[in-house]
Design an enzyme around this catalytic site. Structure first.
Site, PDB file in Angstrom:
ATOM      1  N   LYS A   1      82.890  58.465   7.986  1.00 36.44           N
ATOM      2  CA  LYS A   1      81.501  58.612   8.441  1.00 36.44           C
ATOM      3  C   LYS A   1      80.465  58.183   7.402  1.00 36.44           C
ATOM      4  O   LYS A   1      79.411  57.654   7.743  1.00 36.44           O
ATOM      5  CB  LYS A   1      81.231  60.071   8.848  1.00 36.44           C
ATOM      6  CG  LYS A   1      82.056  60.598  10.004  1.00 36.44           C
ATOM      7  CD  LYS A   1      81.667  59.972  11.306  1.00 36.44           C
ATOM      8  CE  LYS A   1      82.172  60.695  12.544  1.00 36.44           C
ATOM      9  NZ  LYS A   1      83.552  61.185  12.536  1.00 36.44           N
TER      10      LYS A   1
ATOM     11  N   GLU B   1      73.634  64.118  15.311  1.00 32.56           N
ATOM     12  CA  GLU B   1      74.544  64.975  16.066  1.00 32.56           C
ATOM     13  C   GLU B   1      75.828  65.103  15.269  1.00 32.56           C
ATOM     14  O   GLU B   1      76.124  64.247  14.429  1.00 32.56           O
ATOM     15  CB  GLU B   1      74.844  64.347  17.442  1.00 32.56           C
ATOM     16  CG  GLU B   1      75.990  63.329  17.475  1.00 32.56           C
ATOM     17  CD  GLU B   1      75.751  62.043  16.689  1.00 32.56           C
ATOM     18  OE1 GLU B   1      74.604  61.793  16.290  1.00 32.56           O
ATOM     19  OE2 GLU B   1      76.733  61.291  16.463  1.00 32.56           O
TER      20      GLU B   1
ATOM     21  N   SER C   1      91.531  58.015   9.138  1.00 34.15           N
ATOM     22  CA  SER C   1      90.066  58.133   9.204  1.00 34.15           C
ATOM     23  C   SER C   1      89.495  59.280   8.395  1.00 34.15           C
ATOM     24  O   SER C   1      88.351  59.207   7.947  1.00 34.15           O
ATOM     25  CB  SER C   1      89.616  58.236  10.662  1.00 34.15           C
ATOM     26  OG  SER C   1      90.266  59.302  11.320  1.00 34.15           O
TER      27      SER C   1
HETATM   28  C1  LIG Z   1      84.364  61.624  13.635  1.00 35.70           C
HETATM   29  C2  LIG Z   1      85.749  61.356  13.338  1.00 35.70           C
HETATM   30  C3  LIG Z   1      86.549  60.595  14.229  1.00 35.70           C
HETATM   31  C4  LIG Z   1      86.091  60.133  15.567  1.00 35.70           C
HETATM   32  O1  LIG Z   1      84.964  59.324  15.564  1.00 35.70           O
HETATM   33  P1  LIG Z   1      85.032  57.745  15.762  1.00 35.70           P
HETATM   34  O2  LIG Z   1      83.615  57.360  15.882  1.00 35.70           O
HETATM   35  O3  LIG Z   1      85.823  57.492  16.998  1.00 35.70           O
HETATM   36  O4  LIG Z   1      85.679  57.182  14.553  1.00 35.70           O
HETATM   37  C5  LIG Z   1      87.843  60.279  13.834  1.00 35.70           C
HETATM   38  N1  LIG Z   1      88.352  60.708  12.666  1.00 35.70           N
HETATM   39  C6  LIG Z   1      87.622  61.467  11.806  1.00 35.70           C
HETATM   40  C7  LIG Z   1      88.241  61.922  10.548  1.00 35.70           C
HETATM   41  C8  LIG Z   1      86.305  61.815  12.116  1.00 35.70           C
HETATM   42  O5  LIG Z   1      85.592  62.544  11.263  1.00 35.70           O
END
Ligand SMILES: *Cc1c(COP(=O)(O)O)cnc(C)c1O
Length: 398
Positions: A92, A114, A381
């Site tokens: 993020k 948000e 992610s």
């Molecule tokens: C927010 C988040 C997601 C999902 O959001 P995307 O916009 O689809 O990437 C996935 N993995 C993590 C670790 C997140 O914090």
């Protein structure tokens, strides 16, 4: 379909996307688009963004070979793109640093956002502190409960958290409330949208700031192996980590791309967040995309064990990439994701986010199908510290 009136600059991805926002926001969206188009290739802006990526976020993030997962799964070689190692623990921050610089360029001093699992709220509160901007985070009351640790961190960083109790009190409701609030405060406030969703230009801006994930992956993988991976996989909530990972590979037709949605508890409406698998075209939060809706077009509440995937829409570019079949979208249910959360922790010594655990679960099946000698890159992610209390509540002390 691509013609001059229907290209990316107007915010369309095939039939999806666009700017279906209330009139009161149109001027701000147009201003944002103008500023962004002016700055995105401006050497000074690019240099500044690179500076913060290298000296604050900690980029480039590692691309690591996962020896134990590869052995245990018995198929393709598994590689991890370690977005969990970024400052604040997820992808993020790539987007919030970029949008904070745009906020400053627009002369605005206040930001709102948000958040679902709280990772985007945390990343926004972080840049709010770094760039000295007043920060307000909208978060569903149910997610405030599920993600206590992030709520505390956001407040510690000096931001205000507004719990949203409407609807299912989750991400969709927090997004609606942030948009409503933005309409009232747009003169001095920028809304840092946290995923590749919302009205144009947000899906394009968020994708561009996240595309560093795929760009680095490609370079790092080439350096290590002298070739491209055979497949790349990422989880899809709104779709920002996935589009960031995929974007640099879209033209490399030999690289298979997989997006993983949240299958939740089952296939009935209300039980899942598998928007691309079960959704139909409609309008949500200012964009035309695939949405989980009933026969009358009413949005059906989404469900996922992971707050960050719990959204009934998806970024319009993903809807488009599904329609062209360039990306294949699959889903993984709550139980499978929880099992992967534990498995990856024990095999690699990495506690993944519950969102990311969905990608791991699908990757396990895919790796077997691909077979040995093939290479599969997983977008890791984010890290799972934020989820550990909730998982221990769900699974007990196993
Ligand atoms: C927010 C988040 C997601 C999902 O959001 P995307 O916009 O689809 O990437 C996935 N993995 C993590 C670790 C997140 O914090």
């Amino acid at each position: 379909m691509k013609d001059k009136n229907f290209g990316e600059e107007q915010g369309y991805f095939g039939d999806f996307g666009g700017r279906y926002a209330p009139e009161i926001l149109t001027d701000a969206l147009i201003q944002l688009e103008k500023v962004y188009l002016k700055l995105r290739n401006n050497p000074k802006f690019v240099k500044e963004l690179n500076y913060y990526n290298q000296n604050y976020v900690g980029r480039p993030s590692l691309l690591t070979f996962a020896e134990r997962l590869t052995k245990a799964w018995g198929g393709a070689r598994i590689w991890l793109k370690r977005e969990d190692l970024n400052h604040t623990g997820a992808h993020k921050i790539n987007n919030t640093v970029g949008q904070a610089l745009l906020t400053r360029a627009m002369g605005k001093k206040r930001i709102i956002a948000e958040t679902g699992a709280g990772q985007h709220g945390l990343a926004t509160a972080t840049v709010g502190a770094l760039f000295d901007m007043e920060t307000v985070i909208y978060m569903g009351a149910e997610d405030v409960r599920r993600q206590e640790l992030n709520v505390y961190k956001i407040k510690l960083l000096g931001a205000k958290v507004v719990p949203v109790t409407s609807g299912t009190a989750t991400l969709k409701d927090a997004t609606s409330e942030a948009m409503r609030e933005w309409a009232l405060s747009v003169a001095n406030t920028h809304y840092i949208v946290g995923s590749a969703i919302g009205p144009h230009p947000f899906p394009t801006i968020v994708r561009d700031f996240q595309s560093i994930i795929g760009k680095e992956t490609k370079e790092q993988f080439k350096k290590k192996t002298k070739k491209l991976p055979d497949a790349v996989i990422a989880c899809v909530g709104g779709g920002s980590n996935a589009i960031g990972m995929f974007y640099g590979f879209l033209k490399d037709k030999k690289v298979k791309l997989y997006g993983v949605e949240a299958g939740g508890l089952g296939n009935k409406p209300g039980e899942h967040s598998a928007t691309i698998t079960f959704g139909r075209p409609g309008f949500l939060h200012g964009t035309k995309t695939l949405i989980i809706q009933d026969a009358g077009g009413q949005i059906v509440p989404a469900h996922s064990v992971s707050a960050g995937l719990d959204y009934p829409g998806v970024g319009p570019e993903h809807a488009y990439l599904a329609s062209t079949k360039r990306v294949e979208y699959v889903s993984v249910n709550d139980k499978e994701a929880l099992a992967s959360f534990v498995e990856v922790s024990r095999l690699e010594g990495i506690i993944p986010a519950l969102e990311t655990a969905h990608a791991f679960s699908a990757a396990k099946k895919l790796a077997k199908e691909m077979g040995k000698k093939k290479d599969l890159v997983i977008c890791l992610s984010g890290r799972g510290d934020k989820d550990s209390m909730e998982v221990s509540r769900l699974l007990g002390d196993k």
